[in-house]
Design an enzyme around this catalytic site. Structure first.
Site, PDB file in Angstrom:
ATOM      1  N   ARG A  58       0.808  -1.220   0.000  1.00 51.15           N
ATOM      2  CA  ARG A  58       0.000   0.000   0.000  1.00 51.15           C
ATOM      3  C   ARG A  58       0.846   1.277   0.000  1.00 51.15           C
ATOM      4  O   ARG A  58       0.639   2.178  -0.813  1.00 51.15           O
ATOM      5  CB  ARG A  58      -0.925   0.034   1.243  1.00 51.15           C
ATOM      6  CG  ARG A  58      -2.139  -0.851   1.126  1.00 51.15           C
ATOM      7  CD  ARG A  58      -2.494  -1.433   2.484  1.00 51.15           C
ATOM      8  NE  ARG A  58      -1.505  -2.442   2.806  1.00 51.15           N
ATOM      9  CZ  ARG A  58      -1.647  -3.736   2.475  1.00 51.15           C
ATOM     10  NH1 ARG A  58      -2.749  -4.139   1.925  1.00 51.15           N
ATOM     11  NH2 ARG A  58      -0.683  -4.602   2.729  1.00 51.15           N
ATOM     12  N   THR A  59       1.789   1.358   0.917  1.00 50.41           N
ATOM     13  CA  THR A  59       2.495   2.632   1.103  1.00 50.41           C
ATOM     14  C   THR A  59       3.349   2.961  -0.117  1.00 50.41           C
ATOM     15  O   THR A  59       3.310   4.077  -0.636  1.00 50.41           O
ATOM     16  CB  THR A  59       3.368   2.558   2.371  1.00 50.41           C
ATOM     17  OG1 THR A  59       2.573   2.060   3.443  1.00 50.41           O
ATOM     18  CG2 THR A  59       3.915   3.919   2.741  1.00 50.41           C
ATOM     19  N   LYS A  86      25.364  -5.159  -1.631  1.00 51.74           N
ATOM     20  CA  LYS A  86      26.834  -5.236  -1.652  1.00 51.74           C
ATOM     21  C   LYS A  86      27.427  -4.580  -0.412  1.00 51.74           C
ATOM     22  O   LYS A  86      28.649  -4.432  -0.308  1.00 51.74           O
ATOM     23  CB  LYS A  86      27.368  -4.530  -2.905  1.00 51.74           C
ATOM     24  CG  LYS A  86      26.872  -5.113  -4.214  1.00 51.74           C
ATOM     25  CD  LYS A  86      27.377  -4.262  -5.373  1.00 51.74           C
ATOM     26  CE  LYS A  86      26.666  -4.612  -6.669  1.00 51.74           C
ATOM     27  NZ  LYS A  86      26.842  -3.574  -7.687  1.00 51.74           N
ATOM     28  N   ARG A 108      11.313   3.765   3.922  1.00 49.22           N
ATOM     29  CA  ARG A 108      10.841   2.796   4.920  1.00 49.22           C
ATOM     30  C   ARG A 108      12.056   1.988   5.345  1.00 49.22           C
ATOM     31  O   ARG A 108      12.811   1.489   4.501  1.00 49.22           O
ATOM     32  CB  ARG A 108       9.767   1.882   4.346  1.00 49.22           C
ATOM     33  CG  ARG A 108       9.425   0.739   5.302  1.00 49.22           C
ATOM     34  CD  ARG A 108       8.223  -0.050   4.870  1.00 49.22           C
ATOM     35  NE  ARG A 108       6.992   0.677   5.136  1.00 49.22           N
ATOM     36  CZ  ARG A 108       5.771   0.140   5.043  1.00 49.22           C
ATOM     37  NH1 ARG A 108       5.640  -1.132   4.697  1.00 49.22           N
ATOM     38  NH2 ARG A 108       4.699   0.844   5.292  1.00 49.22           N
ATOM     39  N   HIS A 136       4.634   5.821  11.692  1.00 49.26           N
ATOM     40  CA  HIS A 136       4.179   5.655  10.305  1.00 49.26           C
ATOM     41  C   HIS A 136       3.228   6.837  10.058  1.00 49.26           C
ATOM     42  O   HIS A 136       1.998   6.683  10.024  1.00 49.26           O
ATOM     43  CB  HIS A 136       3.467   4.310  10.153  1.00 49.26           C
ATOM     44  CG  HIS A 136       3.213   3.871   8.734  1.00 49.26           C
ATOM     45  ND1 HIS A 136       3.350   4.707   7.633  1.00 49.26           N
ATOM     46  CD2 HIS A 136       2.811   2.664   8.236  1.00 49.26           C
ATOM     47  CE1 HIS A 136       3.047   4.039   6.531  1.00 49.26           C
ATOM     48  NE2 HIS A 136       2.715   2.797   6.868  1.00 49.26           N
TER      49      HIS A 136
HETATM   50  N1   CP Z   1      -0.356  -0.066   5.870  1.00 48.43           N
HETATM   51  C1   CP Z   1       0.851  -0.330   5.324  1.00 48.43           C
HETATM   52  O1   CP Z   1       1.873   0.269   5.690  1.00 48.43           O
HETATM   53  O2   CP Z   1       0.825  -1.305   4.368  1.00 48.43           O
HETATM   54  P1   CP Z   1       2.097  -1.760   3.511  1.00 48.43           P
HETATM   55  O3   CP Z   1       3.065  -2.431   4.458  1.00 48.43           O
HETATM   56  O4   CP Z   1       1.585  -2.673   2.460  1.00 48.43           O
HETATM   57  O5   CP Z   1       2.731  -0.511   2.945  1.00 48.43           O
END
Ligand code: CP
Length: 309
Positions: A58-59, A86, A108, A136
């Site tokens: 999603r993100t 590497k 992330r 988040h």
């Molecule tokens: N909600 C969320 O962060 O989903 P993903 O891990 O798929 O990005």
């Protein structure tokens, strides 16, 4: 009003009027995704890099779509096929990306604080797309956007967040944001998944799910992080589902028009039944709203103001 920081690292410490600015701006971008031609020229000429050291559906996808719908050039870097394998360090990777003159780096990373580490060393805007157990922020913004859109307000809502609170960056960012916006937050889960000192975040702590959801306006379920099962945080998945899973009977104990939310990915039949997920939740609305919210975040961090959106 403009955003005070060049980066979005977390919701902690963010003022209510700044949260409101993100949500109001997202509302102005929402209809772009409904058009035949899903594009506005707002970020034409800007370069956005998606740098994900952890899996995401999603993100990562919604940041990519958001950038493209704003006409930015968007590049995805998968660490498994980059020079990270590497042994290149996070900072070297980021500095090399910045040397190609990007404007926004979305990261992330499994380590809490990785986005902040980069933000102090780079000129580019850094957006936290999830760091360890820490925060988040865009998930919390899209969750608050969805609550406000569906229920008309945040102030005075009772929100029950259920599951592995200790390891959830989604829970942490939502607690900060919802408390700032005047919502009452209940957290619920097994004692082994409740961080010590959680009361200091201004939440009510429940260990019994039936009590936690009683009269709640919003039930936010968290993913059971089954990869942590070996750590002995709960006896088994079936027992967890019995005590902390959301089913129709528990939904019926909440407020009449309760919103059922889940950030995804969900474990069907564990923290949420398929019946509830598929017919009584706003889970896919959250995903839809994620694009508008991420458009707003990139736009505002690029110096945009609400009137220009
Ligand atoms: N909600 C969320 O962060 O989903 P993903 O891990 O798929 O990005």
């Amino acid at each position: 009003m403009t955003i005070s920081s060049k980066d979005l690292l977390g919701i902690k410490g963010m003022a209510a009027d700044e949260i409101k600015l993100f949500l109001d701006t997202a509302a102005t971008f929402k209809d772009v995704s409904e058009r035949d031609i899903k594009k506005v020229p707002t970020l034409r000429g800007k370069t956005v890099i998606n740098l994900f050291y952890e899996a995401s559906t999603r993100t990562r996808t919604s940041f990519e779509l958001a950038g493209k719908r704003l006409s930015a050039d968007v590049i995805n870097i998968s660490t498994s096929t980059s020079s990270v394998v590497k042994g290149e360090t996070l900072l070297d990777t980021a500095r090399n990306i910045e040397a190609m003159k990007c404007n926004i780096i979305i990261i992330r990373h499994p380590c809490s604080g990785a986005p902040e580490f980069l933000s102090t060393r780079l000129k580019s805007a850094v957006i936290n797309a999830g760091d360890g157990f820490h925060e988040h922020p865009t998930q919390a913004l899209l969750d608050m956007f969805t609550m406000r859109e569906k229920l008309g307000r945040l102030d005075g809502l009772t929100v029950a967040i259920v599951g592995d609170i200790a390891h959830s960056r989604v829970a942490r960012s939502n607690i900060y944001g919802l408390r700032t916006m005047g919502a009452k937050v209940r957290v619920c889960g097994p004692a082994t998944m409740m961080p010590s000192g959680i009361e200091n975040m201004g939440v009510e702590v429940y260990y019994n799910m039936d009590s936690a959801v009683e009269g709640a306006d919003v039930i936010m379920m968290l993913r059971l992080q089954v990869e942590r099962q070996t750590a002995g945080l709960f006896p088994g998945v079936r027992e967890y589902a019995r005590f902390y899973g959301l089913n129709r009977a528990r939904v019926n104990c909440a407020a009449k028009n309760v919103l059922v939310m889940h950030p995804g990915p969900m474990n069907r039949g564990v923290e949420i039944s398929s019946d509830v997920a598929d017919s009584a939740s706003v889970i896919l609305d959250q995903v839809t709203n994620g694009v508008a919210v991420r458009m707003a975040v990139m736009f505002l961090l690029s110096g945009g103001t609400k009137g220009e959106a």
